[in-house]
Design a protein around this motif. Structure first.
Motif, mmCIF file in Angstrom:
data_model
loop_
_atom_site.group_PDB
_atom_site.id
_atom_site.type_symbol
_atom_site.label_atom_id
_atom_site.label_comp_id
_atom_site.label_asym_id
_atom_site.label_seq_id
_atom_site.Cartn_x
_atom_site.Cartn_y
_atom_site.Cartn_z
ATOM 1 N N ARG A 232 0.857 -1.184 0.000
ATOM 2 C CA ARG A 232 0.000 0.000 0.000
ATOM 3 C C ARG A 232 0.895 1.236 0.000
ATOM 4 O O ARG A 232 1.759 1.384 0.870
ATOM 5 N N LEU A 233 0.674 2.107 -0.982
ATOM 6 C CA LEU A 233 1.415 3.361 -1.082
ATOM 7 C C LEU A 233 0.495 4.512 -0.708
ATOM 8 O O LEU A 233 -0.633 4.603 -1.209
ATOM 9 N N ASP A 234 0.959 5.392 0.188
ATOM 10 C CA ASP A 234 0.191 6.580 0.528
ATOM 11 C C ASP A 234 1.161 7.732 0.737
ATOM 12 O O ASP A 234 2.350 7.631 0.409
ATOM 13 N N ALA A 259 7.290 4.220 -5.709
ATOM 14 C CA ALA A 259 6.939 2.848 -6.061
ATOM 15 C C ALA A 259 8.139 2.090 -6.620
ATOM 16 O O ALA A 259 8.318 0.898 -6.340
ATOM 17 N N ALA A 322 5.614 7.748 -13.931
ATOM 18 C CA ALA A 322 4.568 7.081 -13.148
ATOM 19 C C ALA A 322 4.485 7.658 -11.738
ATOM 20 O O ALA A 322 3.386 7.856 -11.185
ATOM 21 N N GLU A 323 5.636 7.941 -11.142
ATOM 22 C CA GLU A 323 5.642 8.505 -9.793
ATOM 23 C C GLU A 323 5.094 9.927 -9.789
ATOM 24 O O GLU A 323 4.395 10.331 -8.854
ATOM 25 N N ARG A 325 2.753 11.033 -11.801
ATOM 26 C CA ARG A 325 1.292 10.887 -11.908
ATOM 27 C C ARG A 325 0.687 10.438 -10.590
ATOM 28 O O ARG A 325 -0.410 10.872 -10.216
ATOM 29 N N ARG A 326 1.407 9.556 -9.871
ATOM 30 C CA ARG A 326 0.862 9.067 -8.604
ATOM 31 C C ARG A 326 0.813 10.165 -7.554
ATOM 32 O O ARG A 326 -0.176 10.300 -6.834
ATOM 33 N N ARG A 327 1.859 10.976 -7.479
ATOM 34 C CA ARG A 327 1.921 11.990 -6.428
ATOM 35 C C ARG A 327 1.132 13.248 -6.762
ATOM 36 O O ARG A 327 0.606 13.909 -5.864
ATOM 37 N N PRO A 329 -1.593 13.753 -9.285
ATOM 38 C CA PRO A 329 -2.529 13.331 -10.340
ATOM 39 C C PRO A 329 -3.180 14.529 -11.022
ATOM 40 O O PRO A 329 -3.535 15.523 -10.379
#
Length: 426
Positions: A232-234, A259, A322-323, A325-327, A329
């Motif tokens: 789980r990434l938060d 990630a 990707a990182e 976009r994750r952090r 968005p």
């Protein structure tokens, strides 16, 4: 300018530095290293030891392995390249850079012992690290491969486990132009009769398996013999469970994790458990290492963020995208980019083109550089606005006029130069 490099310039100028000259063919072997290691009076190489090769994630894996050792109460020696801020950071014991006086003394000794063929810069630094680690009686020596594996200077040193992180098309002029060929050059970090750990898949994994079978080595594969589950990434980091080859299964927490750092954690933990059995493996939390220019996030004066990352291959820049976009968005990033000459920069920058709001291209200092005008033409042809800056300082000024997140990438030389400029103004 690095004060340590300035002080050591009279010694370093005597050494051929292939990191800066970037030859288009391999011009070195292990003969010089082996002769130095076997010379009368040479200190024994430190053990236990782990060598880490691969295309991406070497430095992160080494840094995490060093932190696992520190968490267990041990003193690791960590040899890395390239450096970001100072030459001294290439040789670290228990998280501290080698003193410039110690490095100067050891390099003088190396040069004094040189025969008809003096060592290259990387060979001399590797020998200096081995001597320093021995003098400091480290509990674990960690060797990051510089280039390839088969002929890399670190491959002349004895090790107790080896890691091959991932394989990409990189340094194709020296290592080969296929994944299988490059894997074949990197696989020999796994020694005859030894134990290797890898995060590779596909053709690369097949090549490494073939090498291990040929030399009677045991290979442990991420996802088959050890790995991560329930991740789980938060905003705080990554949590989950890590399972090891011996069946041990335990929770982990890596604060502030990206990630793409998680495979490095699994590789480091598996190698640690193998070479240091019985030592405590502390994973909850993992002591987070300092990872300069590896998705290093800095706060900007205007409230935006600046990410420094030396990624320069397609796979590594896809991980950066990707990182992002994750952090953040829904937000498109502004980039400052540069590339050393001879890199597959078009393939690499294709990984971030769709993420970019705009790009500033500049030259890379400290090594031969790709022309920023050519990079700008590439991005413009893909519909991404791109301007050219005269140097890194001008590029940073231009980047700061643009919306965030802001990213400096494409080269450790460029990211490191920007990082030094930021530190100088603190």
């Amino acid at each position: 300018m690095d004060p340590a490099a300035e002080r050591l310039a009279p010694l370093l100028s005597q050494l051929v530095n292939y990191e800066r000259t970037r030859p288009d063919a391999r011009l070195w072997d292990l003969a010089v290293m082996r002769a130095f290691l076997q010379r009368p009076g040479a200190l024994p190489c430190p053990r236990p030891a782990v060598q880490v090769g691969g295309s991406k994630g070497k430095g992160t894996t080494c840094a995490l392995l060093a932190r696992l050792a520190q968490a267990a109460g041990l003193r690791p020696g960590f040899y890395s390249s390239p450096h970001v801020t100072t030459l001294l950071e290439r040789i670290r014991v228990d998280g501290r850079d080698i003193a410039v006086g110690d490095l100067e003394r050891i390099l003088r000794g190396v040069l004094a012992a040189a025969g008809d063929r003096p060592p290259t810069f990387f060979e001399a630094m590797t020998l200096a690290a081995a001597q320093h680690f021995c003098e400091q009686a480290v509990d674990l020596a960690i060797w990051e491969v510089g280039l390839g594996g088969r002929h890399d200077a670190t491959s002349a040193l004895p090790v107790d486990a080896s890691i091959v992180t991932t394989i990409e098309l990189e340094h194709t002029d020296v290592l080969g132009d296929t994944i299988a060929a490059i894997a074949g050059e990197k696989a020999p970090v796994v020694r005859p009769g030894g134990v290797g750990f890898t995060g590779c898949a596909g053709e690369a994994l097949a090549a490494i398996r073939g090498h291990c079978a040929a030399v009677g080595a045991e290979l442990r594969v991420l996802g088959e013999h050890f790995g991560l589950r329930d991740v789980r990434l938060d905003g705080d980091g990554a949590r989950g469970r890590l399972w090891l080859p011996d069946g041990d299964d335990r929770p982990f927490f890596l604060p502030g994790a990206a990630a793409f750092e998680l495979p490095a954690l699994a590789l480091a933990a598996a190698a640690f458990a193998h070479v240091l059995p019985g030592r405590p493996l502390r994973l909850d939390p993992v002591l987070r290492p300092e990872l300069p220019c590896r998705f290093e996030v800095r706060a900007e004066p205007d409230g935006e963020v600046l990410v420094l990352d030396g990624a320069h291959t397609e796979q590594s820049l896809r991980a950066v995208a990707a990182e992002l976009r994750r952090r953040w968005p829904g937000r498109r990033a502004s980039f400052l980019v540069g590339s050393a000459a001879g890199k597959r920069w078009r393939e690499a920058f294709s990984a971030v083109a769709d993420t970019a709001d705009s790009v500033v291209a500049t030259a890379v200092s400290g090594t031969s550089s790709e022309a920023p005008e050519v990079i700008a033409t590439y991005f413009t042809a893909r519909g991404v606005p791109c301007t050219v800056a005269a140097d890194a300082a001008a590029g940073l000024r231009e980047l700061r006029r643009r919306p965030g997140p802001r990213v400096v990438t494409g080269s450790f030389y460029l990211a490191g130069e920007v990082r030094r400029a930021l530190d100088a103004t603190r």
